[in-house]
Design an enzyme around this catalytic site. Structure first.
Site, mmCIF file in Angstrom:
data_model
loop_
_atom_site.group_PDB
_atom_site.id
_atom_site.type_symbol
_atom_site.label_atom_id
_atom_site.label_comp_id
_atom_site.label_asym_id
_atom_site.label_seq_id
_atom_site.Cartn_x
_atom_site.Cartn_y
_atom_site.Cartn_z
ATOM 1 N N GLU A 123 0.783 -1.112 0.006
ATOM 2 C CA GLU A 123 -0.003 0.031 0.156
ATOM 3 C C GLU A 123 0.816 1.304 -0.068
ATOM 4 O O GLU A 123 0.348 2.421 -0.551
ATOM 5 C CB GLU A 123 -1.047 0.179 1.263
ATOM 6 C CG GLU A 123 -2.003 -1.051 1.245
ATOM 7 C CD GLU A 123 -3.013 -0.907 0.092
ATOM 8 O OE1 GLU A 123 -4.006 -0.008 0.176
ATOM 9 O OE2 GLU A 123 -2.599 -1.298 -0.958
ATOM 10 N N GLU A 124 2.115 1.160 0.528
ATOM 11 C CA GLU A 124 2.818 2.441 0.732
ATOM 12 C C GLU A 124 3.248 2.605 -0.856
ATOM 13 O O GLU A 124 3.834 3.812 -1.158
ATOM 14 C CB GLU A 124 4.180 2.161 1.479
ATOM 15 C CG GLU A 124 3.630 1.993 2.942
ATOM 16 C CD GLU A 124 3.253 3.312 3.573
ATOM 17 O OE1 GLU A 124 3.264 4.315 2.785
ATOM 18 O OE2 GLU A 124 3.197 3.402 4.847
ATOM 19 N N ASP B 97 -6.075 3.232 9.583
ATOM 20 C CA ASP B 97 -4.436 3.875 9.070
ATOM 21 C C ASP B 97 -4.132 4.733 10.265
ATOM 22 O O ASP B 97 -4.820 5.643 10.605
ATOM 23 C CB ASP B 97 -4.695 4.545 7.752
ATOM 24 C CG ASP B 97 -3.169 4.941 7.411
ATOM 25 O OD1 ASP B 97 -2.355 3.832 7.473
ATOM 26 O OD2 ASP B 97 -2.915 6.006 6.649
#
Length: 301
Positions: free
Chosen positions: A167-168, A196
């Site tokens: 996801e980063e 998050d």
């Protein structure tokens, strides 16, 4: 003096009449109330973050996509879920020539045509261990899943939990998951909740994802009500500025929240000391409460 016989006969007739009222005409019992959501303490959530810190420490200081640190993070979460009775699976994808992995965990039961999906990204950046971003969200989702198992919850909706990889690099893992859903499977997801940075030390207000176009407003309000009832300020952020975006883009109702951007975002100092245990516990309990609300509610679509 008036005879008592007519009154007796009247009472007797009424009693006989009532005795022949069909059972179906009797008042239906009130529905059982939804089970109250459990809670957790910081002492029950922080050990997961401690484990992720140890994983980063022995693997070059990070848990990034394609690294051993990320693989061990997935293995840690999967072991806990397997022991608790979840059906787990690894969904693989490729990014930048490396193997990416999403971990999916299904709790047995609930209507498979009405799914509540709860997720967080598990990977860090190469520059640091990513304990707040997003070990904190991953730990909160894991603690929520384990509370489901501990309680033996029998949800109306089917419950699914997910930990996303890469996801980063631009929400790669969650986008891959959504892209590979069949039309029927996509339609079956009633709601996606994302968490998050759940343990930020500089908490000023909770940032709540407001999905105005797909029907995620009800979940947004549930989070907003929970935080405000406990004296926490909230601020709504649009869907396209959160990790829920791939789900919203696919028309899946979405919400979730963050405790704010960390001062150590994407650096080596995003370690265990960068997480406030009280905030982590608060975030986890907010997630548990809203999951209970939507998991036990009878689907209406």
């Amino acid at each position: 003096m008036r005879s008592a016989r007519p009154l007796f006969l009247t009472a007797l007739g009424a009693a006989l009449l009532l005795s022949h009222v069909p059972a179906a005409a009797a008042a239906a019992p009130a529905p059982a109330p939804a089970p109250a959501a459990p809670t957790v303490t910081a002492g029950e959530v922080m050990p997961h973050l401690q484990a992720l810190q140890r994983i980063a420490d022995r693997n070059g200081g990070n848990r990034a996509h394609g690294t051993r640190g990320y693989a061990e993070s997935v293995a840690y979460v999967k072991r806990a879920l397997d022991r608790a009775g979840f059906r787990t699976q690894l969904r693989h994808f490729a990014r930048d020539g490396k193997d990416g992995v999403n971990l999916i965990a299904d709790w047995p039961g609930g209507d498979p045509n009405h799914v509540l999906l709860v997720g967080a990204h598990l990977d860090s950046v190469p520059m640091g261990p990513g304990i707040n971003d997003n070990g904190s969200g991953s730990a909160a989702v894991l603690a929520t899943a384990l509370r489901v198992a501990d309680s033996g919850l029998r949800p109306a909706r089917h419950l699914r939990f997910a930990w996303w990889g890469a996801e980063e690099l631009g929400m790669v893992g969650s986008a891959d998951y959504v892209a590979k859903l069949s039309a029927a499977d996509r339609k079956a997801v009633d709601l996606y909740l994302n968490l998050d940075q759940a343990g930020s030390r500089n908490l000023q207000q909770y940032l709540l994802v407001k999905d105005g176009k797909n029907g995620g407003t009800e979940a947004f309000r549930a989070f907003d009500d929970w935080f405000r009832a406990r004296g926490f300020a909230t601020f709504d952020i649009p869907l396209d500025s959160s990790d829920s975006q791939p789900f919203g883009d696919a028309g899946i109702p979405s919400s979730g929240f963050s405790s704010g951007v960390s001062n150590c975002l994407h650096t080596a100092c995003d370690d265990l000391a960068n997480v406030d245990p009280a905030t982590e516990a608060t975030s986890t309990n907010a997630l548990i409460d809203v999951v209970w609300q939507f998991a036990t509610a009878t689907p209406n679509r």
